[in-house]
Design a protein around this motif. Structure first.
Motif, short mmCIF file in Angstrom:
data_model
loop_
_atom_site.label_atom_id
_atom_site.label_comp_id
_atom_site.label_asym_id
_atom_site.label_seq_id
_atom_site.Cartn_x
_atom_site.Cartn_y
_atom_site.Cartn_z
N THR A 98 -2.47 -7.52 -1.80
CA THR A 98 -2.80 -8.89 -1.39
C THR A 98 -4.29 -9.13 -1.55
N LYS A 99 -4.65 -10.31 -1.98
CA LYS A 99 -6.06 -10.64 -2.16
C LYS A 99 -6.79 -10.58 -0.82
N LYS A 100 -6.08 -10.93 0.25
CA LYS A 100 -6.67 -10.88 1.58
C LYS A 100 -7.15 -9.48 1.92
N LYS A 101 -6.33 -8.48 1.62
CA LYS A 101 -6.71 -7.10 1.89
C LYS A 101 -7.77 -6.63 0.89
N PHE A 102 -7.60 -7.00 -0.36
CA PHE A 102 -8.53 -6.58 -1.40
C PHE A 102 -9.95 -7.06 -1.09
N ASP A 103 -10.04 -8.26 -0.54
CA ASP A 103 -11.36 -8.83 -0.25
C ASP A 103 -12.05 -8.17 0.94
N THR A 104 -11.35 -7.32 1.68
CA THR A 104 -11.99 -6.58 2.77
C THR A 104 -12.73 -5.35 2.25
N LEU A 105 -12.49 -5.00 0.99
CA LEU A 105 -13.14 -3.83 0.40
C LEU A 105 -14.51 -4.19 -0.14
N THR A 106 -15.39 -3.21 -0.16
CA THR A 106 -16.71 -3.42 -0.76
C THR A 106 -16.58 -3.43 -2.27
N LYS B 146 7.00 -8.69 3.49
CA LYS B 146 6.14 -7.94 4.41
C LYS B 146 4.67 -8.01 3.98
N MET B 147 4.44 -8.13 2.70
CA MET B 147 3.06 -8.31 2.24
C MET B 147 2.54 -9.69 2.67
N ARG B 148 3.39 -10.67 2.61
CA ARG B 148 2.98 -12.03 2.96
C ARG B 148 2.58 -12.15 4.42
N VAL B 149 3.23 -11.37 5.28
CA VAL B 149 2.91 -11.46 6.71
C VAL B 149 1.94 -10.37 7.16
N GLY B 150 1.50 -9.54 6.23
CA GLY B 150 0.49 -8.54 6.55
C GLY B 150 1.01 -7.21 7.04
N GLN B 151 2.33 -7.01 7.07
CA GLN B 151 2.87 -5.72 7.48
C GLN B 151 2.62 -4.65 6.42
#
Length: 340
Positions: A245-253, A83-88
């Motif tokens: 996920t790095k994808k989510k982490f990179d959305t943070l300031t 679920k982390m891999r698909v963004g859920q």
């Protein structure tokens, strides 16, 4: 300014502020971190995650918060990783099995027989932390905080003293746990392979009658109610970590990332106190509940340790690299050489 123009100005200003407010709210809402854990609601691990959420909200003025999915409602750990891999989901408070789904190399810290004390784990993980984090980052994940689950003991329905006794049991092994599977292979034992949520029902029906986990886990998940004996020989530690996920982490300031890292540093001592001190408390509680503790002899310890180290080496090249295993052994040897 005419009345008509004044009204128009107010309307435009109102719309602009509303749009900006809605955009700000949307950005804030997007910074909710959806994190799953197998830890039951109300457990010590769950409470620590809730404390972390509270602290993150404080440090970020509410721009980042955690939405926690406890007790396996998001599925077993392999399900959480999918679920982390698909963004859920954005992250998970994972044990070794979940971490191994992402990056098996991390399992080197659990190599049976190598690490024997908490101090050795701390020394090895500190020395290898940057390398282990980099290995996770290669797979697209960031470590928010390392965690511990505990040193495993063997629980069983019938008394176990020797390796031969284990062959008479039906021990559980997490389906994705390559290290434990290799250890049982070294003992010439065929474990029952299932997911974690299936363990208690399996113990109740007799599908399995033995398992190896930390005492605090057996107590928290009520597995001890189906166990009469605990073999007091910790041969391997179970690690854990909260990852995102790095994808989510990179959305943070940068400020938000720093706040999360600070919260992680602050909860680490609390987590260590809970797990490490709780282990002995758990054993005391298990004894009080009627679980009989079996203490191995020096000769038996030597036999088990030999089998453990053999399985750790056999897993090199299968679960983790031989080079990483040697790094671990070197870190532990250096710690011991310093007289610690």
């Amino acid at each position: 300014m005419s009345l008509k123009k004044s009204i128009l100005f107010v309307l435009v200003s109102f719309v602009t502020v509303t749009v900006l407010a809605e955009d700000s709210f949307a950005r804030r809402r997007s910074k909710t971190l959806k994190i799953a854990t197998l830890a039951p609601e109300g457990s010590a691990w769950w409470q620590i995650l809730k404390d972390a959420d509270k602290r993150i909200r404080e440090l970020t003025n509410g721009s980042v918060k955690i939405r926690l999915y406890p007790g396996g409602v998001a599925g077993d750990e392999p399900d959480v990783v999918r679920k982390m891999r698909v963004g859920q989901l954005h992250g998970g408070a994972l044990t070794s099995v979940g971490l191994a789904e992402i990056q098996p190399e991390l399992m080197v810290l659990q190599a049976p027989g190598v690490i024997q004390t908490w101090a050795e784990l701390d020394a090895a993980r500190t020395k290898m932390s940057d390398k282990l984090k980099a290995l996770l980052r290669e797979k697209g994940y960031e470590v928010l905080v390392w965690g511990d689950v505990g040193f495993n003991r063997l629980f069983s329905k019938t008394r176990v003293d020797t390796i031969e006794d284990v062959k008479k049991t039906k021990p559980w092994c997490w389906t994705q746990d390559g290290l434990t599977r290799q250890f049982y292979k070294e003992l010439d034992v065929n474990p029952v392979m299932t997911s974690m949520p299936e363990v208690l029902p399996g113990l109740q029906t007799g599908l399995m009658n033995a398992y190896s986990v930390a005492p605090l886990v057996s107590l928290s998940l009520q597995w001890f109610t189906r166990s009469e004996y605990m073999y007091d020989l910790p041969l391997a530690v179970t690690i854990g970590a909260v990852v995102i996920t790095k994808k989510k982490f990179d959305t943070l300031t940068d400020a938000e990332k720093a706040a999360i890292e600070q919260a992680g540093r602050e909860i680490t001592p609390k987590m260590e106190e809970m797990v490490r001190g709780g282990d002995e408390d758990a054993i005391a509680a298990l004894k009080k509940a009627g679980v009989k503790v079996v203490v191995p002899t020096a000769r038996q310890k030597k036999q088990w340790q030999k089998a453990a180290l053999a399985s750790a080496q056999a897993s090199a090249g299968e679960v983790y690299s031989d080079a990483l295993l040697q790094d671990l052994k070197t870190a532990v040897s250096e710690y011991r050489a310093n007289g610690n």
